[in-house]
Design a protein around this motif. Sequence first.
Motif, PDB file in Angstrom:
ATOM      1  N   ASN A 230      -4.188 -19.615 -11.204  1.00  0.00           N
ATOM      2  CA  ASN A 230      -5.519 -19.419 -11.765  1.00  0.00           C
ATOM      3  C   ASN A 230      -5.456 -18.339 -12.855  1.00  0.00           C
ATOM      4  OD1 ASN A 230      -8.326 -19.715 -11.918  1.00  0.00           O
ATOM      5  ND2 ASN A 230      -8.629 -17.955 -10.579  1.00  0.00           N
TER       6      ASN A 230
ATOM      7  N   SER B  28      -0.819 -19.976  -6.498  1.00  0.00           N
ATOM      8  CA  SER B  28      -1.889 -20.291  -7.458  1.00  0.00           C
ATOM      9  C   SER B  28      -1.547 -19.737  -8.839  1.00  0.00           C
ATOM     10  CB  SER B  28      -3.197 -19.665  -6.987  1.00  0.00           C
ATOM     11  OG  SER B  28      -4.149 -19.651  -8.033  1.00  0.00           O
TER      12      SER B  28
ATOM     13  N   LEU C 201      -2.891 -25.636  -1.091  1.00  0.00           N
ATOM     14  CA  LEU C 201      -3.135 -25.272   0.309  1.00  0.00           C
ATOM     15  C   LEU C 201      -3.616 -26.474   1.118  1.00  0.00           C
ATOM     16  CD1 LEU C 201      -5.054 -21.863   0.322  1.00  0.00           C
ATOM     17  CD2 LEU C 201      -2.967 -22.395   1.597  1.00  0.00           C
TER      18      LEU C 201
ATOM     19  N   THR D 272      -9.775 -12.701   3.176  1.00  0.00           N
ATOM     20  CA  THR D 272      -9.031 -13.519   2.232  1.00  0.00           C
ATOM     21  C   THR D 272     -10.008 -14.103   1.242  1.00  0.00           C
ATOM     22  OG1 THR D 272      -7.467 -15.377   1.975  1.00  0.00           O
ATOM     23  CG2 THR D 272      -9.162 -15.624   3.669  1.00  0.00           C
TER      24      THR D 272
ATOM     25  N   GLY E  74      -3.855 -23.956 -11.915  1.00  0.00           N
ATOM     26  CA  GLY E  74      -2.610 -24.585 -11.475  1.00  0.00           C
ATOM     27  C   GLY E  74      -2.209 -24.059 -10.119  1.00  0.00           C
TER      28      GLY E  74
ATOM     29  N   ASP F 262      -0.201 -18.762   2.650  1.00  0.00           N
ATOM     30  CA  ASP F 262      -1.016 -18.668   1.441  1.00  0.00           C
ATOM     31  C   ASP F 262      -0.410 -17.549   0.598  1.00  0.00           C
ATOM     32  OD1 ASP F 262      -2.813 -18.249  -0.570  1.00  0.00           O
ATOM     33  OD2 ASP F 262      -4.596 -18.436   0.686  1.00  0.00           O
TER      34      ASP F 262
ATOM     35  N   ALA G 255     -10.787 -19.769  -0.650  1.00  0.00           N
ATOM     36  CA  ALA G 255      -9.967 -20.987  -0.717  1.00  0.00           C
ATOM     37  C   ALA G 255      -9.192 -21.234   0.581  1.00  0.00           C
ATOM     38  CB  ALA G 255      -8.987 -20.897  -1.889  1.00  0.00           C
ATOM     39  N   THR G 256      -8.729 -20.166   1.223  1.00  0.00           N
ATOM     40  CA  THR G 256      -7.944 -20.316   2.448  1.00  0.00           C
ATOM     41  C   THR G 256      -8.768 -21.030   3.518  1.00  0.00           C
ATOM     42  OG1 THR G 256      -7.163 -18.076   1.899  1.00  0.00           O
ATOM     43  CG2 THR G 256      -6.351 -19.038   3.942  1.00  0.00           C
TER      44      THR G 256
ATOM     45  N   ALA H  30      -0.718 -17.402  -2.658  1.00  0.00           N
ATOM     46  CA  ALA H  30      -1.410 -17.526  -3.947  1.00  0.00           C
ATOM     47  C   ALA H  30      -1.305 -16.254  -4.782  1.00  0.00           C
ATOM     48  CB  ALA H  30      -2.873 -17.876  -3.714  1.00  0.00           C
ATOM     49  N   GLU H  31      -1.269 -15.100  -4.102  1.00  0.00           N
ATOM     50  CA  GLU H  31      -1.325 -13.820  -4.812  1.00  0.00           C
ATOM     51  C   GLU H  31       0.041 -13.142  -4.906  1.00  0.00           C
ATOM     52  OE1 GLU H  31      -4.401 -11.567  -2.791  1.00  0.00           O
ATOM     53  OE2 GLU H  31      -5.914 -13.088  -3.270  1.00  0.00           O
TER      54      GLU H  31
ATOM     55  N   ASN I 181      -4.382 -26.894  -8.755  1.00  0.00           N
ATOM     56  CA  ASN I 181      -4.763 -25.494  -8.494  1.00  0.00           C
ATOM     57  C   ASN I 181      -4.204 -25.060  -7.134  1.00  0.00           C
ATOM     58  OD1 ASN I 181      -6.738 -26.266  -6.445  1.00  0.00           O
ATOM     59  ND2 ASN I 181      -8.044 -26.878  -8.155  1.00  0.00           N
ATOM     60  N   GLY I 182      -4.406 -23.814  -6.804  1.00  0.00           N
ATOM     61  CA  GLY I 182      -3.861 -23.276  -5.558  1.00  0.00           C
ATOM     62  C   GLY I 182      -4.587 -23.806  -4.329  1.00  0.00           C
ATOM     63  N   THR I 183      -5.878 -24.070  -4.466  1.00  0.00           N
ATOM     64  CA  THR I 183      -6.633 -24.612  -3.336  1.00  0.00           C
ATOM     65  C   THR I 183      -6.093 -25.987  -2.951  1.00  0.00           C
ATOM     66  OG1 THR I 183      -8.564 -23.470  -4.244  1.00  0.00           O
ATOM     67  CG2 THR I 183      -8.971 -25.047  -2.487  1.00  0.00           C
TER      68      THR I 183
HETATM   69  C1  LIG Z   1      -6.308 -17.557  -5.953  1.00  0.00           C
HETATM   70  C2  LIG Z   1      -6.209 -17.843  -4.520  1.00  0.00           C
HETATM   71  C3  LIG Z   1      -6.105 -19.162  -4.009  1.00  0.00           C
HETATM   72  C4  LIG Z   1      -6.115 -20.406  -4.827  1.00  0.00           C
HETATM   73  O1  LIG Z   1      -7.015 -20.398  -5.842  1.00  0.00           O
HETATM   74  P1  LIG Z   1      -7.134 -21.488  -7.002  1.00  0.00           P
HETATM   75  O2  LIG Z   1      -8.192 -20.874  -7.866  1.00  0.00           O
HETATM   76  O3  LIG Z   1      -7.564 -22.758  -6.367  1.00  0.00           O
HETATM   77  O4  LIG Z   1      -5.834 -21.636  -7.711  1.00  0.00           O
HETATM   78  C5  LIG Z   1      -5.954 -19.315  -2.648  1.00  0.00           C
HETATM   79  N1  LIG Z   1      -5.895 -18.271  -1.820  1.00  0.00           N
HETATM   80  C6  LIG Z   1      -5.973 -17.001  -2.269  1.00  0.00           C
HETATM   81  C7  LIG Z   1      -5.865 -15.887  -1.292  1.00  0.00           C
HETATM   82  C8  LIG Z   1      -6.149 -16.739  -3.628  1.00  0.00           C
HETATM   83  O5  LIG Z   1      -6.238 -15.471  -4.061  1.00  0.00           O
END
Ligand SMILES: *Cc1c(COP(=O)(O)O)cnc(C)c1O
Length: 379
Positions: free
Chosen positions: A211, A209, A76, A97, A221, A185, A100-101, A187-188, A71-73
């Motif tokens: 998600n 990310s 990071l 944010t 992922g 980050d 997760a950050t 992710a978006e 996942n994105g977390t």
């Molecule tokens: C979605 C997101 C993530 C990571 O999220 P996961 O659900 O773990 O994939 C991290 N940072 C930001 C700003 C996000 O929007």
Amino acid sequence: MQTQTVEFIRTLYRTEGFIALHEPRFGGNEKAYLNECIDSTFVSSVGMFVDRFEAEFARTVGAKYAVATVNGTAALHISLLLAGVQRGDEVITQPLTFIATANAIHYCGAEPVFLDVDRDTMGLSPEALKRFLEEHCVVDEKRCVNRASGKTIRACVPMHTFGHPCRIDEIKTLCDAWHIVLVEDAAESLGSYYKEKHTGTFGTLGAFSFNGNKIITSGGGGVIVTDDEALAKRAKHITTTAKIPHPWEYAHDEIGYNYRLPNLNAALLCAQLEQLEGFLENKRDLAETYRCFFAGMGVDFAAEPPHGRSNYWLNAIVLANLEERDAFLEYTNAQGVMTRPIWKLMNRLPMFAHCRCGDLSNALFLSERVVNIPSSVRP
Ligand SMILES: *Cc1c(COP(=O)(O)O)cnc(C)c1O
């Protein structure tokens, strides 16, 4: 305004039913690749779809290497570890944010330092960063030290909010001058560019990310990108339990993580990535339609900044005040049109309430006014 907005969104999505904030679209080779993956029996940690996705993703964003994660977390977390973030360090990020950050920083045993965002990008403000560094920090033997805490500021994590590119080149210049590792980050922001360069590729490492609510998804992922071969190899190693390759022996040379992306999810992602260009066109067209509508209504719509190109992952409007925001959320959600407020500031959450902060006027202003509106790719 509320009534007209709900009616307008219903015409955009051509339905009287529930309208989600952001739904995935599976209109390509998803089922074919999933079947192929199942038939191969390689559904887990190794398989051709993982390798193929990593290569195609790296090519898409213009990075040398990509390492897929669960996942994105996790992406990071590993990016910060590889940036050298250790217990007792400080890491600069924005308070506006997704959680997760800040969590990923905490997983490394470090503390976030929250600095303000720019009003227009909603991402970390280079001016706020510059002011904080000049007023509070010194460089000592190629290490940036926060004079107030005596701690090392090891890394900086800007975030490209809702896909709008922040002023990443100015942030990078400051990080380089102050010996701070830049980790983005992103992710978006798949499909978002600062000038001509893809977001997530300015830092030493970048995290994306996949998600379920992101622009392309595999259910869950993520991916780490970097141009540094050694970092890419280490990212692969510690996301796969730090196992030393051997025909039969279980030998591991450090504490690793089970953060690899299953091949099944990678199969979905390969199909999703093929459709990215179409998704981007569709979303940019939707954003332009929203922009014109809200201009006519006298409502502030969050448009892409002049320095870049946004993927318009989530469209956002900036309402007059907290009361108007709450009334809008109340009405639209009651009507079956999903809207959501921007995040609460991280420093207002109990786990991060003790963290150091700069002046957060812009973040506070936005956190009381910004609302996301339906942004799915339209059929
Ligand atoms: C979605 C997101 C993530 C990571 O999220 P996961 O659900 O773990 O994939 C991290 N940072 C930001 C700003 C996000 O929007």
